[in-house]
Design an enzyme around this catalytic site. Sequence first.
Site: not given
Length: 280
Positions: A53, A155
Amino acid sequence: MKIAYSPCPNDTFVFHAWAYGLIPGAPELDVLYADIDVTNRLAAEGTGPEVLKISYAALPWVLKDYALLPCGGALGRGCGPLVLTKGEVSGMADPSFLKGRRVAVPSDRSTAYLLFRLWAAQNVPGGVGEIIVMPFHEIMPAVRDGLIDAGLVIHEARFTYPSYGLSMLTDLGSWWESDTGTPIPLGAIIARRSLNLEAIAGWARASVEYAWAHPEASREYVMQHAQEMDPKVAQQHIDLYVNEFTANLGESGYGAVKTLFERAAQEGLVPQLDYAELLK
């Protein structure tokens, strides 16, 4: 098969089924949990695992060795990075406040930073001052303590920044969506070109679908790696970053990625990219 992804709830939610051997025919995973700045570097150096990722912003530099998979990543709406400052923004809401200021970012090759540079090119005449790279979980305390003037956060910080006494100067996701009409490309799943990419994409998609069908199955795994995050915040994180594009980028997802790279190339922030390379 070696894989690297972050300990963030969206990644652990997505890959739980595969990591726990719940996907028929999928190889056993050897997982490296690492911050996005680490996985970006591993991919760029060519020393990373078979599957990673990474930030979309890092993708143009790794396409020789890695291919973009059409599933497993993070791309969506209402989920962009924020620029935060200390205290109230009244009197500082003008983006020109950032001219010459010290700004912390989570990576100098993150999508968040790429979006920030594109936004600043339009909104901060004369440019910002010093850019300081630090782990994203250290950014809000640094802004709160006056060590830096502003911070670029990602996030779960979207949900927790008020508890640090911080205010939002701008939402880069809202700016991007209003300026381009496309969703925001954030995190990409890539795999070495020498592998069976179709099979890997199938296993990743099956893991996403299992997570949706059995949301309770991954809860312990998610919270184990969630760095003492409140379970409600962890669920907000998952709901925000795991969506239709996680299962399949599709035409609109690939179009958003193309728009990002075209704009970044015009500003000289990434190399010119043959769009066909993304589809190989």
